[in-house]
Every structure is written in structure tokens, then in C-alpha cells.
Design an enzyme around this catalytic site. Structure first.
Site, short mmCIF file in Angstrom:
data_model
loop_
_atom_site.label_atom_id
_atom_site.label_comp_id
_atom_site.label_asym_id
_atom_site.label_seq_id
_atom_site.Cartn_x
_atom_site.Cartn_y
_atom_site.Cartn_z
N CYS A 272 0.84 -1.21 0.00
CA CYS A 272 0.00 0.00 0.00
C CYS A 272 0.87 1.25 0.00
CB CYS A 272 -0.93 -0.02 1.21
SG CYS A 272 -1.80 1.53 1.49
N CYS B 192 0.33 3.41 3.11
CA CYS B 192 0.96 2.82 4.30
C CYS B 192 2.45 3.13 4.31
CB CYS B 192 0.73 1.31 4.32
SG CYS B 192 -1.00 0.81 4.44
#
Length: 307
Positions: A6, A9
Site C-alpha cells: 500500500c 501505508c
């Protein structure tokens, strides 16, 4: 809760580490506030992510010491910066030290928008102006700051109310016949459930018809215009399909006119006379048959032919 692939993230990771270090330095030895991270793609982290229905990355949840197994954990929706997350986290320390009242809704920057709150799911409501032509309402998760795990996303939903056309007054509802009134919100209070851990798209197909109901002239009221519909739904389960709710509607070029007319008194009298006359006629036929039968039996008795 994060996933290594991600992008958001990856951007949050250094902010998370710096925030944890800043708070540890500001509150040395205080173990009441702990920053942790869970990799939702690992064998150890996946069951935990499924347990708490994490399907958007990154997700920041609050776990309190006095939480029970049934507790709803509030999630953080504020700015992903060291000052913002630090100010937000300090609210929990203040609650633990009883400097402020305990609350699950935190607005650290006092802008009127909570930085964190609890609750799962969302409610979609509103009014949409559409053309009188086939169209579709599409409800799908989208974000400029999250990545989604589509395999665990659940779009189960309840349609509390769905209708077309203007809102109807109490007087207008009283004018509508029951079957037309029921068609105005034909899908109200219906629930649609997705299979767990199976990406499911819910497709609703709706045909809309305009009704014009004219009340009796004695009511001195205008015709009531309503839009009724019939609908049916399908579930689509397909690998790679983004879980979505789609409402496909088609407003038909048809108008159903309903007019209520009261019968004149002479119609009622005529029908009543016809019924009474029919009853007398049938009764006369039955009486004649029975009389003939009795006479036949009597003659046979006189001739000794009975038995």
C-alpha cells in the site's frame, strides 16, 4: 493495520515511527499509550485484520485497556502528520489521567470534524435529480488516501427508503389506493447480505411507472402524482470484481391513470332488483322441482309401487 504494497501505508510508516518516538520522549516510562502495527498480509496478522473487519489501508484503531470483546474500536480519520497524530494521541493520555472526560469521539484540532470515532459502516441519504431516462446509481468505496482489500470488503446493506418523484403529503397518501401506495417504496426495509470473505456486488433493477390518481369530486382535491416501481436484485460474485452496489432504474414512458367514480343511486337500485329477482326465480325453480317430485312419490304410493 497496514499492507506492505500500500502506497499510503509506506508514506505513513515514518510518520508513525516519529510520532511514537516523540510521545515516548515526552512521557518517559509511561506505558499507558502504546503504538503498534499489524501486517494484514502476514499469517499472524491476517486473522486479526479479519476479526476487526479491516479492509482499507492504512487503518488506525484505538484499543483501550477496559475494552470488552464486544467493544467497537474508534478509528482515526484525521491528518496523517506527526503533530496531528501526536495531538490526537495526547487526548487519550489526558483521558487516562482523568484530566478530561472519557469519550470515544476526539476532535483534537477543534475544527468540528471528529478525528476519530467508532462505528462500522455508513449511511447514504440524499436527493438526486435525474433525467427521465434509464440511469444508474453506483455506490462504491473510493479514497484519495487509502488502498482497499477488495476480497474482504462487505457491501451488505439495508434499503431504508427508496422512492422516485416528489414527496407526498399525508392527504396524498390517503388518496392513493393501497397497491399503488405500496409500489412507491417497494424496496423499503429490505436487507441484502454478502457472503463472508467473498467479493459480492449487489445489482438492483428497477422499472418506474408514473401514476395519476384522481380522487372523487366530492373531495375537492387535485389529482395525486406518484411514481411506483417494481424491482428485483442479483448478486455478482466474480474474482477481481470491486464490491459495489448498483441501482439501475428505467423510468418508463407510461402513465397509469386511476379515477374513482361513485355509482348513481339508480344503478344500485337496479342491481338490487336484479339480485332479488334472481333469488326469487331460483327459489321458484327449486320449489317447482320439489313439488313435482312430491307429487310423483304420492302417485306411486297410491298405486302401491313404492318399495
Amino acid at each position: 493495520f497496514f499492507a506492505p504494497w500500500c502506497h499510503w501505508c509506506q508514506r505513513l510508516a515514518p510518520v508513525w515511527e516519529k510520532t511514537a518516538a516523540a510521545l515516548a520522549e515526552k512521557n518517559p516510562g509511561d506505558g499507558r499509550l502504546v503504538f503498534a502495527k499489524v501486517d494484514c498480509t502476514s499469517a499472524e496478522g491476517l486473522p486479526l485484520c479479519n476479526k476487526y473487519f479491516v479492509d482499507a489501508f492504512p487503518t488506525i484503531l484505538v484499543f483501550r485497556k477496559d475494552d470488552t470483546g464486544e467493544s467497537q474500536h474508534e478509528s482515526y480519520h484525521g491528518e496523517r502528520s506527526v503533530p496531528a497524530i501526536t495531538a490526537w494521541a495526547e487526548h487519550f493520555l489526558a483521558q487516562a489521567k482523568r484530566h478530561i472526560a472519557k469519550t470515544n469521539v476526539v476532535d483534537s484540532d477543534m475544527d468540528g470534524v471528529p478525528d476519530s470515532h467508532n462505528g462500522v459502516g455508513c449511511m447514504v441519504s440524499g436527493l438526486v435529480h435525474v433525467q427521465r431516462a434509464p440511469g444508474m446509481l453506483k455506490i462504491q468505496a473510493a479514497s484519495d488516501s487509502h488502498e482497499f482489500h477488495w476480497e474482504t470488503m462487505d457491501v451488505s446493506h439495508v434499503i431504508n427508503h427508496l422512492s422516485f418523484g416528489p414527496f407526498l403529503s399525508e392527504k396524498a397518501w390517503a388518496v392513493l389506493p393501497p397497491h399503488i401506495a405500496a409500489a412507491v417504496g417497494a424496496m423499503d426495509d429490505r436487507s441484502f447480505t454478502s457472503d463472508q470473505h467473498v467479493p459480492t456486488t449487489h445489482e438492483h433493477y428497477i422499472k418506474v411507472v408514473r401514476h395519476e390518481v384522481s380522487p372523487p369530486s366530492s373531495w375537492k382535491s387535485k389529482a395525486v402524482v406518484s411514481y411506483g416501481y417494481v424491482g428485483h436484485s442479483n448478486n455478482i460474485q466474480k474474482a477481481g470484481e470491486v464490491p459495489t452496489v448498483r441501482v439501475n432504474y428505467d423510468i418508463l414512458p407510461v402513465v397509469v391513470q386511476v379515477t374513482e367514480k361513485r355509482q348513481a343511486l339508480y344503478h344500485f337500485v337496479t342491481q338490487l332488483c336484479a339480485i332479488v329477482g334472481g333469488v326469487f326465480t331460483v327459489a321458484g325453480i327449486v320449489a317447482a322441482i320439489m313439488d313435482k317430485g312430491v307429487n310423483l312419490m304420492t302417485k306411486k304410493a297410491e298405486l302401491g309401487k313404492l318399495g
